[in-house]
Design a protein around this motif. Structure first.
Motif, mmCIF file in Angstrom:
data_model
loop_
_atom_site.group_PDB
_atom_site.id
_atom_site.type_symbol
_atom_site.label_atom_id
_atom_site.label_comp_id
_atom_site.label_asym_id
_atom_site.label_seq_id
_atom_site.Cartn_x
_atom_site.Cartn_y
_atom_site.Cartn_z
ATOM 1 N N ASP A 176 0.843 -1.198 0.000
ATOM 2 C CA ASP A 176 0.000 0.000 0.000
ATOM 3 C C ASP A 176 0.879 1.248 0.000
ATOM 4 O OD1 ASP A 176 -2.246 -1.461 0.024
ATOM 5 O OD2 ASP A 176 -2.638 -1.277 2.186
ATOM 6 N N MET A 177 0.508 2.186 -0.861
ATOM 7 C CA MET A 177 1.292 3.420 -0.939
ATOM 8 C C MET A 177 0.425 4.594 -0.488
ATOM 9 S SD MET A 177 4.186 2.234 -2.156
ATOM 10 C CE MET A 177 5.201 3.474 -2.953
ATOM 11 N N VAL A 178 1.081 5.604 0.039
ATOM 12 C CA VAL A 178 0.373 6.844 0.361
ATOM 13 C C VAL A 178 1.148 7.994 -0.287
ATOM 14 C CG1 VAL A 178 -0.612 6.040 2.548
ATOM 15 C CG2 VAL A 178 1.633 7.137 2.539
ATOM 16 N N THR A 179 0.436 9.101 -0.463
ATOM 17 C CA THR A 179 1.084 10.269 -1.049
ATOM 18 C C THR A 179 1.394 11.271 0.053
ATOM 19 O OG1 THR A 179 -0.231 9.919 -3.028
ATOM 20 C CG2 THR A 179 0.849 12.060 -2.817
ATOM 21 N N VAL A 180 2.642 11.709 0.081
ATOM 22 C CA VAL A 180 3.004 12.738 1.050
ATOM 23 C C VAL A 180 3.692 13.873 0.310
ATOM 24 C CG1 VAL A 180 3.277 11.153 2.992
ATOM 25 C CG2 VAL A 180 5.246 11.657 1.549
ATOM 26 N N LYS A 181 3.657 15.042 0.906
ATOM 27 C CA LYS A 181 4.379 16.189 0.344
ATOM 28 C C LYS A 181 5.552 16.460 1.251
ATOM 29 C CE LYS A 181 1.750 19.520 -2.348
ATOM 30 N NZ LYS A 181 0.928 20.725 -2.269
ATOM 31 N N ILE A 182 6.744 16.421 0.676
ATOM 32 C CA ILE A 182 7.927 16.753 1.467
ATOM 33 C C ILE A 182 8.545 18.002 0.860
ATOM 34 C CG2 ILE A 182 10.188 15.955 2.254
ATOM 35 C CD1 ILE A 182 9.100 13.089 2.101
ATOM 36 N N ASN A 183 8.606 19.058 1.652
ATOM 37 C CA ASN A 183 9.130 20.354 1.213
ATOM 38 C C ASN A 183 8.480 20.807 -0.092
ATOM 39 O OD1 ASN A 183 10.728 20.061 3.453
ATOM 40 N ND2 ASN A 183 12.538 19.405 2.300
ATOM 41 N N GLY A 184 7.163 20.554 -0.190
ATOM 42 C CA GLY A 184 6.415 21.060 -1.326
ATOM 43 C C GLY A 184 6.338 20.126 -2.527
ATOM 44 N N ARG A 185 7.123 19.025 -2.514
ATOM 45 C CA ARG A 185 7.064 18.083 -3.630
ATOM 46 C C ARG A 185 6.312 16.829 -3.203
ATOM 47 N NH1 ARG A 185 12.054 17.930 -7.446
ATOM 48 N NH2 ARG A 185 12.723 20.102 -7.434
ATOM 49 N N GLU A 186 5.618 16.236 -4.164
ATOM 50 C CA GLU A 186 4.828 15.041 -3.841
ATOM 51 C C GLU A 186 5.627 13.757 -4.060
ATOM 52 O OE1 GLU A 186 0.982 14.662 -5.614
ATOM 53 O OE2 GLU A 186 0.169 16.301 -4.401
ATOM 54 N N TYR A 187 5.444 12.807 -3.138
ATOM 55 C CA TYR A 187 6.116 11.514 -3.253
ATOM 56 C C TYR A 187 5.151 10.403 -2.889
ATOM 57 C CZ TYR A 187 10.353 14.344 -3.236
ATOM 58 O OH TYR A 187 11.309 15.273 -3.532
#
Lengths: 164, 581
Positions: B2-13
């Motif tokens: 399972d993957m989730v989307t996070v924003k790190i320093n304004g970029r999505e991963y």
């Protein structure tokens, strides 16, 4: 402050050993069992001798370092036996601002021993504790478990006399 | 996954669900600073250097313990984060003995690197109450200097969580907090097994091996002494790391070249006595199988494991192979057979072993480790990979630029079976190659025993060799050894032959190996990278079976007789102690 370790030889009665074994058996498979077992053991012996800590470690299947680590962390576990008259003054924040520092000095003067010690004749033991949760009564001292609140240094002689 | 989307320093991963923020950041190519964190071993959020801002959270969050959630917005580098990390670091520095120039970890200290990375300009910004730290030099292998300890608890976690031992703990509280043993006993009075995993866990110079290099230098500089050194199978796989070479590069030839330049009178390959160990141990195993006595047989190469067995499973000491470890066999053969052959007085020989292990410092002074007797030890000094690295540095040898050289004769031939001793499962595989050919009487078609390879904590397999079924088990790390032995004890697991190494992954991950930072350990599989060298070396060799090693055969022909002979027992075998707790 680092706790003082007793030099008094450990002598337990068969009843005490039996109580300790029953205590360990009761908590053996309970999660978070170390604290209640240490508290129970201190109730049985009045303090936590090294031998008792080893028995607890073996009985609960944890390392003796872990037992000692926990026992040395919490101020209300003692490595010294208690005297016939066991006195404690709370030096928690509320008690301290209400003047428990003066109670502390007076108790050391009366008993002739420092915090964490027992007098050579076994008559007095004295502890300076952290907050015991009776801040509403600050400043607080306890003698053999009885709580005395809102006291002044002048009252201490009279309180202790009741236990002699 | 399972993957989730996070924003790190304004970029999505996209990151795996359940990841900690620190792991998600690594995917985003960001290294969050840490001090107490040791992946899978110590994740307690104590040092507060990995703080990050999370949108909507009340305060800063510790990245090493906080799990990501879908849509989480993380900021790893805001002014608030930078200022908090720096202040926390300065507070840690307030109780650290800043003896950086003469510190053994100068250059590899994680605290030092953080000061540089986080821009600390005043290491004395806060004056802490400094309680005198415990110094413990009671054991043969370890120096603890708590004045340098930053209370990260990585050593405690390595001992308790990873190795399942727990002879050290955080004691007392507040400024009085120290890492030590129960009742403030010295470590030597505890059931410590000397594995040294605490040392390789330590980010600073609070823990290090007892340095024996001065004694080795003195011996080298003494013209009346004949000084020889042999290197353990795994050293070639790791010593390059001491000189900045990335993990996973074989530098055997350079290592030999460097040792010859240090002034040793002989530079030898311990792979040879690994083969000798197999000859003795396979013979011992077949003998015990025949008699049905003291089974399962358990290997005895790892002195940390031996001490663990003696303390925690004394009922298994009869099951231990009586074979000395390859290090001890080498010293014993050198001071008996080789001394006689060369006309040397054993008293004039100083035998040094280079090993990945701190427990070997304990092993060299054990009783039953003197083939010559008369107070002459088989091995005089056991020095770790790190110590050897320091000797080479001190001598000004440009390690990376060296051309390859070969080991000295007559102890220069080691088989592939000897080489893989350095990885968990290697001793088992080496023994099986020999035992199988002895039992079957024919040559094996396939030499790889894949089931016992790899860095899994416990491996089991059953091999059918002719009419005989051999049930084997392999464990590395004392915590896994405990689990395995408890299964054997309860009857849950029936097994004939067990290999145990005290360190997780075997010698390649030993307590004497080069220290790698927590960040490196989190980003690469150190155990796999290092052990691949040994298996690749084995694969490339023509000689891959201990019993086909002609140098070993010569030792039997000229001196020992046959495996398990009276002489072999006198020189190559030892005994154990039931220590208990």
């Amino acid at each position: 402050m680092k706790k003082k370790m007793t030099t008094v030889a450990f002598n337990d009665t068969p009843e005490q050993a039996e109580q300790l074994n029953a205590l360990i058996a009761k908590y053996k498979n309970v999660e978070g069992n170390l604290m209640p077992v240490l508290q129970g053991a201190q109730d049985i012996y009045g303090y936590l001798p090294l031998e008792v800590q080893k028995t607890i470690a073996l009985g609960l299947g944890v390392s003796v370092s872990e037992v000692y680590g926990v026992a040395s962390f919490y101020s209300q576990f003692s490595f010294n036996p208690k005297g016939k008259v066991s006195i404690a003054v709370c030096l928690g924040t509320a008690c301290y601002v209400k003047g428990s520092g003066k109670l502390h000095e007076k108790c050391m003067e009366i008993t002739g021993i420092g915090a964490g010690d027992i007098s050579p004749d076994g008559r007095f033991s004295y502890d300076a504790t952290r907050c015991i949760g009776a801040c509403g009564l600050a400043p607080v001292m306890t003698v053999n478990g009885d709580v005395y609140g809102r006291i002044t240094p002048a009252e201490i002689d009279g309180i202790i006399a009741k236990y002699l | 996954m399972d993957m989730v989307t996070v924003k790190i320093n304004g970029r999505e991963y996209e990151v795996p669900a359940g990841s900690k923020i620190i792991d998600a950041a690594r995917i985003a190519k960001i290294d969050i600073p840490t001090l107490c964190y040791l992946k899978d071993v110590n994740e307690i959020g104590a040092c507060r250097l990995c703080l990050v801002e999370v949108k909507g959270a009340r305060g800063l969050m510790a990245a090493c313990v906080t799990e990501v959630t879908n849509g989480m917005e993380i900021y790893t580098n805001t002014p608030k984060v930078q200022a908090s990390r720096k202040t926390n670091l300065e507070l840690i520095l307030s109780t650290h003995k800043k003896e950086c120039l003469s510190c053994i970890r100068s250059g590899s200290c994680e605290l030092q690197k953080l000061c540089r990375d986080l821009g600390v300009t005043d290491e004395n910004r806060f004056a802490g109450k400094n309680v005198e730290g415990l110094k413990d030099e009671s054991t043969a292998f370890l120096v603890r200097d708590n004045d340098k300890c930053i209370l990260c608890r990585r050593c405690v976690a390595a001992c308790k969580n990873m190795q399942g031992i727990g002879v050290i703990e955080a004691l007392n509280r507040g400024f009085d907090t120290q890492i030590g043993s129960a009742f403030d006993q010295p470590l030597a009075a505890t059931s410590c097994v000397s594995c040294g995993q605490c040392i390789v866990a330590c980010p600073v110079g609070a823990l290090h091996e007892k340095d024996d290099t001065d004694k080795v230098w003195d011996a080298i500089n003494d013209p009346t002494k004949h000084v020889a050194i042999c290197t353990a199978p795994s050293i070639r796989a790791t010593i390059g790391e001491c000189f900045g070479i990335e993990p996973g590069v074989d530098t055997e030839g350079k290592m030999v070249a460097a040792l010859k330049r240090l002034g040793f009178d002989g530079v030898y390959d311990m792979n040879l006595t690994a083969d000798l160990t197999i000859m003795e141990e396979a013979t011992e195993f077949l003998g015990r199988m025949k008699e049905g006595k003291n089974l399962p047989l358990i290997t005895s190469c790892s002195p940390g494991w031996i001490k663990y067995c003696e303390h925690y499973f004394p009922e298994f000491t009869e099951n231990l192979s009586t074979c000395k470890s390859p290090q001890q066999m080498f010293g014993a053969m050198y001071k008996t057979y080789y001394a006689r052959k060369r006309g040397l007085d054993p008293a004039d020989i100083v035998f040094v072993s280079a090993i990945p292990c701190t427990a070997k410092k304990f092993e060299v002074r054990r009783p039953g480790q003197s083939a010559v007797g008369a107070g002459i030890y088989d091995v005089d000094y056991a020095i770790t990979t790190r110590e050897l690295g320091r000797m080479i540095e001190k001598a000004g040898i440009n390690y990376k630029a060296l051309d390859d050289e070969a080991f000295d004769q007559p102890f220069d031939i080691g088989s592939g079976a000897g080489a893989i001793f350095g990885a968990t499962g290697g001793v088992m595989e080496a023994a099986l190659r020999t035992a199988a050919e002895v039992i079957l009487g024919t040559k094996l078609e396939k030499l790889e025993f894949e089931e016992v390879r790899g860095t899994a904590p416990i491996k089991t397999a059953t091999y059918k060799l002719g009419d005989i079924e051999v049930r084997v088990a392999v464990a590395s790390g004392t915590k896994n050894a405990k689990e395995l032995l408890n299964k054997v004890k309860s009857g849950e697991l029936a097994v004939d032959f067990i290999e145990i190494m005290a360190c997780p992954g075997g010698c390649i991950n030993g307590g004497g190996q080069p220290v790698q930072s927590a960040a490196t350990k989190a980003s690469i599989d150190l155990k796999a990278a290092r052990s691949s060298i040994l298996y690749n070396a084995d694969k490339k060799m023509e000689l891959r079976k201990s019993h086909e090693n002609l140098a070993v055969k010569k030792l039997y022909d000229e001196f020992l007789g046959e495996p398990g002979s009276h002489t072999a027992h006198e020189v190559l075998h030892t005994h154990y102690i039931k220590r208990g707790l």
